[in-house]
Design a protein around this motif. Structure first.
Motif, PDB file in Angstrom:
ATOM      1  N   ASP A  11      77.766  34.724  31.146  1.00  0.00           N
ATOM      2  CA  ASP A  11      76.855  34.101  30.513  1.00  0.00           C
ATOM      3  C   ASP A  11      75.737  34.622  30.019  1.00  0.00           C
ATOM      4  O   ASP A  11      75.034  34.879  29.157  1.00  0.00           O
ATOM      5  CB  ASP A  11      76.591  32.634  31.090  1.00  0.00           C
ATOM      6  CG  ASP A  11      75.660  31.644  30.196  1.00  0.00           C
ATOM      7  OD1 ASP A  11      76.168  31.039  29.530  1.00  0.00           O
ATOM      8  OD2 ASP A  11      74.545  31.498  30.400  1.00  0.00           O
ATOM      9  N   ILE A  12      75.166  35.407  31.020  1.00  0.00           N
ATOM     10  CA  ILE A  12      73.900  36.201  30.901  1.00  0.00           C
ATOM     11  C   ILE A  12      74.420  37.299  29.893  1.00  0.00           C
ATOM     12  O   ILE A  12      73.554  37.668  28.968  1.00  0.00           O
ATOM     13  CB  ILE A  12      73.588  36.999  32.130  1.00  0.00           C
ATOM     14  CG1 ILE A  12      73.201  35.878  33.046  1.00  0.00           C
ATOM     15  CG2 ILE A  12      72.428  37.794  31.792  1.00  0.00           C
ATOM     16  CD1 ILE A  12      72.570  36.518  34.462  1.00  0.00           C
ATOM     17  N   LEU A  13      75.409  38.054  30.024  1.00  0.00           N
ATOM     18  CA  LEU A  13      75.659  39.152  29.065  1.00  0.00           C
ATOM     19  C   LEU A  13      76.159  38.865  27.744  1.00  0.00           C
ATOM     20  O   LEU A  13      75.710  39.264  26.653  1.00  0.00           O
ATOM     21  CB  LEU A  13      77.024  39.711  29.605  1.00  0.00           C
ATOM     22  CG  LEU A  13      77.004  40.545  30.823  1.00  0.00           C
ATOM     23  CD1 LEU A  13      78.379  41.118  31.137  1.00  0.00           C
ATOM     24  CD2 LEU A  13      75.786  41.761  30.772  1.00  0.00           C
ATOM     25  N   SER A  14      76.340  37.497  27.548  1.00  0.00           N
ATOM     26  CA  SER A  14      76.772  36.976  26.198  1.00  0.00           C
ATOM     27  C   SER A  14      75.497  36.745  25.273  1.00  0.00           C
ATOM     28  O   SER A  14      75.693  36.358  24.038  1.00  0.00           O
ATOM     29  CB  SER A  14      77.739  35.494  26.107  1.00  0.00           C
ATOM     30  OG  SER A  14      76.602  34.547  26.836  1.00  0.00           O
ATOM     31  N   ARG A  15      74.171  36.788  26.034  1.00  0.00           N
ATOM     32  CA  ARG A  15      72.963  36.318  25.098  1.00  0.00           C
ATOM     33  C   ARG A  15      72.170  37.924  24.958  1.00  0.00           C
ATOM     34  O   ARG A  15      71.212  37.833  24.272  1.00  0.00           O
ATOM     35  CB  ARG A  15      72.103  35.704  26.131  1.00  0.00           C
ATOM     36  CG  ARG A  15      72.679  34.330  26.458  1.00  0.00           C
ATOM     37  CD  ARG A  15      72.020  33.752  27.425  1.00  0.00           C
ATOM     38  NE  ARG A  15      72.529  32.341  27.946  1.00  0.00           N
ATOM     39  CZ  ARG A  15      72.529  31.224  27.491  1.00  0.00           C
ATOM     40  NH1 ARG A  15      71.742  31.076  26.409  1.00  0.00           N
ATOM     41  NH2 ARG A  15      73.136  30.019  28.010  1.00  0.00           N
ATOM     42  N   LEU A  16      72.851  38.912  25.387  1.00  0.00           N
ATOM     43  CA  LEU A  16      72.290  40.433  25.155  1.00  0.00           C
ATOM     44  C   LEU A  16      72.678  40.832  23.646  1.00  0.00           C
ATOM     45  O   LEU A  16      73.441  40.422  23.188  1.00  0.00           O
ATOM     46  CB  LEU A  16      72.784  41.019  26.205  1.00  0.00           C
ATOM     47  CG  LEU A  16      72.095  40.696  27.704  1.00  0.00           C
ATOM     48  CD1 LEU A  16      72.827  41.623  28.537  1.00  0.00           C
ATOM     49  CD2 LEU A  16      70.704  40.525  27.694  1.00  0.00           C
ATOM     50  N   PRO A  17      71.764  41.854  23.338  1.00  0.00           N
ATOM     51  CA  PRO A  17      72.039  42.597  21.885  1.00  0.00           C
ATOM     52  C   PRO A  17      73.358  43.385  22.155  1.00  0.00           C
ATOM     53  O   PRO A  17      73.643  43.690  23.330  1.00  0.00           O
ATOM     54  CB  PRO A  17      70.998  43.611  21.846  1.00  0.00           C
ATOM     55  CG  PRO A  17      69.751  42.760  22.634  1.00  0.00           C
ATOM     56  CD  PRO A  17      70.505  42.130  23.924  1.00  0.00           C
ATOM     57  N   VAL A  18      73.866  43.503  21.318  1.00  0.00           N
ATOM     58  CA  VAL A  18      75.124  44.423  21.026  1.00  0.00           C
ATOM     59  C   VAL A  18      74.826  45.980  21.646  1.00  0.00           C
ATOM     60  O   VAL A  18      75.599  46.401  22.286  1.00  0.00           O
ATOM     61  CB  VAL A  18      75.883  44.517  19.688  1.00  0.00           C
ATOM     62  CG1 VAL A  18      76.974  45.343  19.603  1.00  0.00           C
ATOM     63  CG2 VAL A  18      75.985  43.118  19.199  1.00  0.00           C
ATOM     64  N   LYS A  19      73.791  46.198  21.304  1.00  0.00           N
ATOM     65  CA  LYS A  19      73.480  47.718  21.653  1.00  0.00           C
ATOM     66  C   LYS A  19      73.365  47.736  22.981  1.00  0.00           C
ATOM     67  O   LYS A  19      74.110  49.133  23.759  1.00  0.00           O
ATOM     68  CB  LYS A  19      72.042  48.202  21.070  1.00  0.00           C
ATOM     69  CG  LYS A  19      71.767  49.578  21.594  1.00  0.00           C
ATOM     70  CD  LYS A  19      70.321  50.093  21.030  1.00  0.00           C
ATOM     71  CE  LYS A  19      69.944  51.451  21.103  1.00  0.00           C
ATOM     72  NZ  LYS A  19      68.691  51.740  20.592  1.00  0.00           N
ATOM     73  N   SER A  20      73.066  47.048  23.678  1.00  0.00           N
ATOM     74  CA  SER A  20      72.944  46.677  25.439  1.00  0.00           C
ATOM     75  C   SER A  20      74.577  46.835  25.989  1.00  0.00           C
ATOM     76  O   SER A  20      74.754  47.330  26.785  1.00  0.00           O
ATOM     77  CB  SER A  20      71.970  45.823  25.860  1.00  0.00           C
ATOM     78  OG  SER A  20      70.456  45.783  25.656  1.00  0.00           O
ATOM     79  N   LEU A  21      75.060  45.908  25.224  1.00  0.00           N
ATOM     80  CA  LEU A  21      76.658  45.623  25.575  1.00  0.00           C
ATOM     81  C   LEU A  21      77.300  46.861  25.608  1.00  0.00           C
ATOM     82  O   LEU A  21      78.128  47.178  26.391  1.00  0.00           O
ATOM     83  CB  LEU A  21      77.044  44.337  25.070  1.00  0.00           C
ATOM     84  CG  LEU A  21      76.507  43.078  25.213  1.00  0.00           C
ATOM     85  CD1 LEU A  21      76.946  42.055  24.560  1.00  0.00           C
ATOM     86  CD2 LEU A  21      76.563  42.557  26.711  1.00  0.00           C
ATOM     87  N   MET A  22      77.048  47.586  24.512  1.00  0.00           N
ATOM     88  CA  MET A  22      78.163  48.689  24.176  1.00  0.00           C
ATOM     89  C   MET A  22      77.709  49.905  25.446  1.00  0.00           C
ATOM     90  O   MET A  22      78.549  50.392  25.793  1.00  0.00           O
ATOM     91  CB  MET A  22      77.623  49.471  22.788  1.00  0.00           C
ATOM     92  CG  MET A  22      78.143  48.489  21.851  1.00  0.00           C
ATOM     93  SD  MET A  22      79.980  48.063  21.676  1.00  0.00           S
ATOM     94  CE  MET A  22      80.553  49.655  21.091  1.00  0.00           C
ATOM     95  N   ARG A  23      76.386  49.879  25.981  1.00  0.00           N
ATOM     96  CA  ARG A  23      76.028  50.752  27.083  1.00  0.00           C
ATOM     97  C   ARG A  23      76.673  50.006  28.411  1.00  0.00           C
ATOM     98  O   ARG A  23      77.192  51.060  29.122  1.00  0.00           O
ATOM     99  CB  ARG A  23      74.682  50.673  27.084  1.00  0.00           C
ATOM    100  CG  ARG A  23      73.855  51.642  25.961  1.00  0.00           C
ATOM    101  CD  ARG A  23      72.169  51.398  25.991  1.00  0.00           C
ATOM    102  NE  ARG A  23      72.045  51.749  27.201  1.00  0.00           N
ATOM    103  CZ  ARG A  23      70.958  51.332  27.883  1.00  0.00           C
ATOM    104  NH1 ARG A  23      70.142  50.464  27.530  1.00  0.00           N
ATOM    105  NH2 ARG A  23      70.490  51.988  28.972  1.00  0.00           N
ATOM    106  N   PHE A  24      76.644  48.915  28.709  1.00  0.00           N
ATOM    107  CA  PHE A  24      77.147  48.161  29.560  1.00  0.00           C
ATOM    108  C   PHE A  24      78.573  48.250  29.936  1.00  0.00           C
ATOM    109  O   PHE A  24      78.984  47.956  31.042  1.00  0.00           O
ATOM    110  CB  PHE A  24      76.580  46.804  29.744  1.00  0.00           C
ATOM    111  CG  PHE A  24      75.138  46.580  29.813  1.00  0.00           C
ATOM    112  CD1 PHE A  24      74.209  47.824  30.171  1.00  0.00           C
ATOM    113  CD2 PHE A  24      74.482  45.341  29.744  1.00  0.00           C
ATOM    114  CE1 PHE A  24      72.844  47.631  30.501  1.00  0.00           C
ATOM    115  CE2 PHE A  24      73.252  45.418  29.717  1.00  0.00           C
ATOM    116  CZ  PHE A  24      72.337  46.335  30.142  1.00  0.00           C
TER     117      PHE A  24
END
Length: 370
Positions: A11-24
């Motif tokens: 749920d937390i990750l679904s609220r983050l910017p794409v740029k952050s998720l690509m790094r994560f």
């Protein structure tokens, strides 16, 4: 983090910017699997759509993206920038942009140019295969129309291309059209035949409920009728939507999606802009005049052009002013204020845009926000 249930992490990750998720994606195999999961991509798209819309501005060669709440425009270079001389946005859907590209500036006027799909957030792009077009008696191409939309039932993104051209007849030129549709899933172009109307817009800014919309004209008997044409992305057929009673004639009309509704923007030259909203999609009797925006004169018989872009959650209307400025208009006070965005191009065309994780790779599956 190890003590948190995975559902909460998701749920937390679904609220983050794409740029952050690509790094994560590098954090762990579980996170990488999650970020590529179709359900998570759909959930993230839903979260993004809850915010005020982002914007993508283009000035022919460069792109500028403004996300919700940002006071600074961020310039984004396309990955194939060095290979082209001019790029134009002709469609936007779920974080994907449809681009019309001239590899040489002299090619721009040929009206048949390469088409690219691009996800700026993921830094992925795909050049579509050339769509076949030929005619033994072709005299010239007048214009090319592109539309870009999504079929949520079959989970397919599609591009529709309409080429208007003339053929040499015995004693006159015969106007014709060539309609083809490309599916990102099948990776093929398909011929649909001719269009019995002339679409005025070259791009598709009004995409709603799986339909792409343009302003068009059609000759009925001896008169030219102005109307809205929609393309059903799923069934690949055109439909006609009539304008509200009394609208048309000498005015400049534009179709848009405002506040989640199909909208007609009627520009009365030098005076005001009226916004009509179709409250019940597909029902002509549900057209309602919702706003009137006055225009300001700036001498020599001219007036400032104001094109409504979106109705924000605050009730204010985002307006593109003379293709140079973004302002917020308050329908109650009839006042406007500068959006205060730094780094805007001097001149630009504008599309609604939001970041997404939607991939462009062949065989990928994903779902659209509804």
């Amino acid at each position: 983090m190890q003590s948190l249930p995975f559902e909460i992490i998701k749920d937390i990750l679904s609220r983050l910017p794409v740029k952050s998720l690509m790094r994560f994606r590098c954090v762990s195999k579980d996170w990488r699997y999650l970020i590529h999961d179709p359900f998570f991509i759909s959930q993230h798209l839903n979260r993004s759509s809850e915010k005020n819309p982002g914007l993508c501005l283009a000035d022919g060669r460069f792109f500028t993206i403004i996300l919700d709440g940002s006071s600074t425009a961020t310039r984004v270079d396309i990955p194939f920038q060095g290979l082209v001389d001019r790029v134009e946005i002709l469609g936007s859907c779920n974080g994907l942009l449809c681009l019309f590209v001239a590899e040489r500036l002299s090619d721009w006027y040929r009206h048949i140019n390469p088409i690219y799909l691009w996800n700026p957030a993921r830094r992925e792009y795909r050049k579509l295969p050339d769509a076949p077009f030929s005619s033994p008696r072709i005299w010239g191409i007048s214009t090319t129309v592109l539309g870009f939309g999504y079929d949520s039932i079959n989970n397919e993104y599609k591009v529709v291309r309409i080429i208007y051209f003339c053929e040499r007849g015995m004693d006159r030129l015969i106007p014709k059209s060539d309609v083809r549709v490309y599916s990102l899933a099948s990776v093929k172009w398909k011929k649909l035949g001719n269009a019995p109307f002339e679409i005025r817009d070259t791009s598709s800014k009004a995409v709603l409920n799986g339909f792409i919309h343009w302003m068009a004209t059609r000759k009925i008997k001896s008169q030219m009728l102005e109307l809205i044409v929609s393309f059903d992305v799923r069934n690949e057929v055109f439909r006609e939507i009539h304008l509200p009673n009394g609208v048309g004639g000498e005015c400049s009309n534009f179709v848009a999606v405002l506040g989640g509704c199909l909208s007609l923007i009627e520009c009365i030259h030098g005076s005001y802009v009226e916004i009509w909203v179709m409250k019940d999609y597909g029902v002509n009797g549900s057209w309602t005049k919702q706003f009137t925006i006055e225009l300001c004169s700036y001498g020599y018989g001219g007036s400032i052009k104001k094109l409504p872009i979106e109705i924000l959650k605050s009730g204010e209307i985002l307006i593109e002013k003379n293709s140079q400025k973004l302002v917020l208009y308050n329908p109650e006070s009839k006042g406007e204020r500068d959006l205060g965005i730094h780094g805007l191009p001097d001149q630009f065309s504008l599309f609604i845009f939001m970041e997404s994780l939607v991939p462009l790779s062949v065989g990928s599956t994903y779902e659209e926000h509804q």
